[in-house]
Design a protein around this motif. Sequence first.
Motif, PDB file in Angstrom:
ATOM      1  N   THR A 117      43.017  31.796  42.289  1.00  0.00           N
ATOM      2  CA  THR A 117      43.414  32.944  43.759  1.00  0.00           C
ATOM      3  C   THR A 117      42.937  31.591  44.760  1.00  0.00           C
ATOM      4  OG1 THR A 117      41.495  33.470  44.402  1.00  0.00           O
ATOM      5  CG2 THR A 117      42.925  34.561  42.911  1.00  0.00           C
ATOM      6  N   GLY A 118      44.375  31.844  45.498  1.00  0.00           N
ATOM      7  CA  GLY A 118      44.201  30.296  46.957  1.00  0.00           C
ATOM      8  C   GLY A 118      43.217  30.477  47.863  1.00  0.00           C
ATOM      9  N   SER A 119      42.168  31.367  47.837  1.00  0.00           N
ATOM     10  CA  SER A 119      40.970  31.645  48.905  1.00  0.00           C
ATOM     11  C   SER A 119      39.832  30.947  48.044  1.00  0.00           C
ATOM     12  CB  SER A 119      40.578  33.235  49.277  1.00  0.00           C
ATOM     13  OG  SER A 119      40.064  33.791  48.149  1.00  0.00           O
ATOM     14  N   CYS A 120      40.212  31.122  46.658  1.00  0.00           N
ATOM     15  CA  CYS A 120      39.284  30.010  45.125  1.00  0.00           C
ATOM     16  C   CYS A 120      37.793  31.138  45.286  1.00  0.00           C
ATOM     17  CB  CYS A 120      38.258  28.910  46.009  1.00  0.00           C
ATOM     18  SG  CYS A 120      39.783  27.855  46.092  1.00  0.00           S
ATOM     19  N   SER A 121      38.239  32.693  46.185  1.00  0.00           N
ATOM     20  CA  SER A 121      37.188  33.876  45.636  1.00  0.00           C
ATOM     21  C   SER A 121      37.189  34.313  43.804  1.00  0.00           C
ATOM     22  CB  SER A 121      37.207  34.325  46.946  1.00  0.00           C
ATOM     23  OG  SER A 121      38.887  35.166  46.620  1.00  0.00           O
ATOM     24  N   CYS A 122      38.089  33.950  43.322  1.00  0.00           N
ATOM     25  CA  CYS A 122      38.210  34.410  41.848  1.00  0.00           C
ATOM     26  C   CYS A 122      39.197  33.979  40.857  1.00  0.00           C
ATOM     27  CB  CYS A 122      38.066  35.796  42.559  1.00  0.00           C
ATOM     28  SG  CYS A 122      38.997  36.419  41.780  1.00  0.00           S
ATOM     29  N   ILE A 123      39.315  34.180  40.399  1.00  0.00           N
ATOM     30  CA  ILE A 123      40.210  33.732  38.731  1.00  0.00           C
ATOM     31  C   ILE A 123      40.514  35.151  38.662  1.00  0.00           C
ATOM     32  CG2 ILE A 123      40.833  33.486  36.413  1.00  0.00           C
ATOM     33  CD1 ILE A 123      37.924  31.770  36.856  1.00  0.00           C
ATOM     34  N   LEU A 124      42.678  35.021  39.239  1.00  0.00           N
ATOM     35  CA  LEU A 124      43.080  36.341  38.484  1.00  0.00           C
ATOM     36  C   LEU A 124      43.389  36.196  37.180  1.00  0.00           C
ATOM     37  CD1 LEU A 124      43.837  39.237  39.338  1.00  0.00           C
ATOM     38  CD2 LEU A 124      46.062  37.539  40.246  1.00  0.00           C
ATOM     39  N   VAL A 125      42.974  36.953  36.738  1.00  0.00           N
ATOM     40  CA  VAL A 125      43.413  37.230  34.840  1.00  0.00           C
ATOM     41  C   VAL A 125      44.576  38.636  34.686  1.00  0.00           C
ATOM     42  CG1 VAL A 125      41.942  37.738  32.248  1.00  0.00           C
ATOM     43  CG2 VAL A 125      40.496  36.573  34.172  1.00  0.00           C
ATOM     44  N   LEU A 126      44.977  37.990  33.381  1.00  0.00           N
ATOM     45  CA  LEU A 126      46.341  38.664  33.343  1.00  0.00           C
ATOM     46  C   LEU A 126      46.365  39.415  31.390  1.00  0.00           C
ATOM     47  CD1 LEU A 126      48.439  40.611  32.752  1.00  0.00           C
ATOM     48  CD2 LEU A 126      50.075  38.769  32.510  1.00  0.00           C
ATOM     49  N   ASP A 127      45.411  40.331  30.941  1.00  0.00           N
ATOM     50  CA  ASP A 127      44.906  41.117  29.662  1.00  0.00           C
ATOM     51  C   ASP A 127      46.109  41.026  29.484  1.00  0.00           C
ATOM     52  OD1 ASP A 127      44.468  41.806  27.186  1.00  0.00           O
ATOM     53  OD2 ASP A 127      42.616  42.586  28.091  1.00  0.00           O
ATOM     54  N   LEU A 128      47.007  40.199  27.805  1.00  0.00           N
ATOM     55  CA  LEU A 128      48.608  40.733  27.658  1.00  0.00           C
ATOM     56  C   LEU A 128      48.265  41.786  26.858  1.00  0.00           C
ATOM     57  CD1 LEU A 128      49.645  36.984  27.363  1.00  0.00           C
ATOM     58  CD2 LEU A 128      50.339  39.103  28.780  1.00  0.00           C
ATOM     59  N   ASP A 129      47.684  42.207  26.282  1.00  0.00           N
ATOM     60  CA  ASP A 129      47.008  43.459  25.536  1.00  0.00           C
ATOM     61  C   ASP A 129      47.571  44.152  25.866  1.00  0.00           C
ATOM     62  OD1 ASP A 129      46.928  40.881  23.263  1.00  0.00           O
ATOM     63  OD2 ASP A 129      44.891  41.362  22.963  1.00  0.00           O
ATOM     64  N   TYR A 130      46.817  44.630  27.266  1.00  0.00           N
ATOM     65  CA  TYR A 130      46.582  45.817  27.634  1.00  0.00           C
ATOM     66  C   TYR A 130      47.177  45.620  28.457  1.00  0.00           C
ATOM     67  CZ  TYR A 130      42.997  46.715  24.361  1.00  0.00           C
ATOM     68  OH  TYR A 130      41.923  46.559  23.153  1.00  0.00           O
ATOM     69  N   ASP A 131      47.504  44.652  28.739  1.00  0.00           N
ATOM     70  CA  ASP A 131      48.748  44.541  30.463  1.00  0.00           C
ATOM     71  C   ASP A 131      48.109  45.364  31.526  1.00  0.00           C
ATOM     72  OD1 ASP A 131      50.785  43.845  29.709  1.00  0.00           O
ATOM     73  OD2 ASP A 131      51.840  45.109  29.203  1.00  0.00           O
ATOM     74  N   ILE A 132      46.288  44.656  32.050  1.00  0.00           N
ATOM     75  CA  ILE A 132      46.420  45.146  32.738  1.00  0.00           C
ATOM     76  C   ILE A 132      45.077  43.041  33.750  1.00  0.00           C
ATOM     77  CG2 ILE A 132      43.435  46.190  33.263  1.00  0.00           C
ATOM     78  CD1 ILE A 132      43.906  47.398  30.944  1.00  0.00           C
ATOM     79  N   TRP A 133      44.911  43.762  35.018  1.00  0.00           N
ATOM     80  CA  TRP A 133      45.024  42.760  35.537  1.00  0.00           C
ATOM     81  C   TRP A 133      43.125  42.846  35.780  1.00  0.00           C
ATOM     82  CZ3 TRP A 133      47.864  38.169  37.032  1.00  0.00           C
ATOM     83  CH2 TRP A 133      49.036  38.976  37.182  1.00  0.00           C
ATOM     84  N   ARG A 134      42.392  42.260  35.955  1.00  0.00           N
ATOM     85  CA  ARG A 134      41.514  41.664  36.629  1.00  0.00           C
ATOM     86  C   ARG A 134      41.102  40.516  36.884  1.00  0.00           C
ATOM     87  NH1 ARG A 134      38.168  39.507  32.210  1.00  0.00           N
ATOM     88  NH2 ARG A 134      40.015  39.473  30.692  1.00  0.00           N
ATOM     89  N   LYS A 135      39.163  40.229  37.650  1.00  0.00           N
ATOM     90  CA  LYS A 135      38.902  39.346  38.389  1.00  0.00           C
ATOM     91  C   LYS A 135      37.738  38.943  37.415  1.00  0.00           C
ATOM     92  CE  LYS A 135      41.916  40.517  42.522  1.00  0.00           C
ATOM     93  NZ  LYS A 135      41.408  40.852  44.082  1.00  0.00           N
ATOM     94  N   MET A 136      37.924  37.946  37.215  1.00  0.00           N
ATOM     95  CA  MET A 136      36.617  36.981  37.035  1.00  0.00           C
ATOM     96  C   MET A 136      35.999  36.253  38.161  1.00  0.00           C
ATOM     97  SD  MET A 136      37.020  34.357  33.127  1.00  0.00           S
ATOM     98  CE  MET A 136      36.911  35.387  32.481  1.00  0.00           C
ATOM     99  N   SER A 137      34.634  36.379  38.291  1.00  0.00           N
ATOM    100  CA  SER A 137      33.805  35.410  39.064  1.00  0.00           C
ATOM    101  C   SER A 137      33.966  33.841  38.174  1.00  0.00           C
ATOM    102  CB  SER A 137      32.140  35.474  38.753  1.00  0.00           C
ATOM    103  OG  SER A 137      32.398  37.056  39.354  1.00  0.00           O
TER     104      SER A 137
END
Length: 360
Positions: A220-240
């Motif tokens: 992310t632009g703020s460098c606060s986290c990594i935005l993850v797209l799980d393609l098996d389930y079409d779900i966005w989540r965040k990683m530290s």
Amino acid sequence: MNTQRFGFFPDEVVLQILSRLPIKSLFRSRIVCKLWYRLVSDKYFIHLYNEASAKNPVLLVEVSDSLGSRSNLIVVDNQKGVSEFSLDFLKDRVKVRASCNGLLCCSSIPDKGVYYVCNPMTREFKLLPKSRERHVTRFYPDGEATLVGLACNLSTQKFNVVLAGYHRTFGHRPDGTFICMVYDSESNKWRKFVSFQDDQFTHMNKNQVVYVNGALHWLTGSCSCILVLDLDYDIWRKMSLPEQVSCGSGNRFYLLESDGCLSVVQISDAWMRIWVLREYEREEWHLVDTVSLRCIKGLVPGIFPICQTGEYIFLATHKQILVFYRKTRVWKEMYSVKNSSTLPLWYSAHAFRSTIFSCH
């Protein structure tokens, strides 16, 4: 694979030699005999070739002329130096938007909403079907997707293209809706799902999308986290990010792949630090290298890491491509622009590797 003996050499030795050929040379070698002709479609050999290629990622860079009217592509190879590269077989003016496991996702410059996926080594390409969504009502602010991702699974020889961005209904202000379109090569169709995101992305964040563990990753632009797209389930989540990461003044962060793992590179005034995510599920980051930038101090404010392995890392500046050899701790200039270019080299640089991967 069902093999026959290759003359005086054991089968596996010849296969190992052929798996290290450039793809163009490999395809030319098919005329030698029927057995070699069948190699490029043999599952075992394809796995062997792609495995060898993964150890030698190269840099794909778009170089513009001084007027910006023309541009050409070059490949910077740690072993073979610099060579020219062409996408003329697409018969269109295109911009490379994403790279993954030997395939490129390109968008048409004159025709918005037109996307290609191609293997530039075999010159195969696929024109993606247009989705039913009109691009002018789909993405904000300029009708272009904020995030473009390409996910290529080497074991299944299938790929996905992701176009994601903030939604704006025609004539209305954006409402924070984050729309995601996913193209599936197996079904040859797009699917759509909607979520709400409040993240922003810099140009480099958009460029440096990493496909590992069946998911696409953006910093992310703020460098606060990594935005993850799980393609098996079409779900966005965040990683530290790594706990030791300091987002203070003077620190910049980049997301790369490193030998099949997710990696974060931090650049400060004097140091470059590299973390690798060794335990993906448990999100365990390991600091694997700390590099002094003292000998390239004048370049540090405008230097950007683009791709890496455990042995070397490619970095781009406004006019130069550098490589740092991690074992010998030696810096080397691989390429420099002879005249003024309209855009910095890092602006349009992508990691790339040659693979046997069909777009069809």
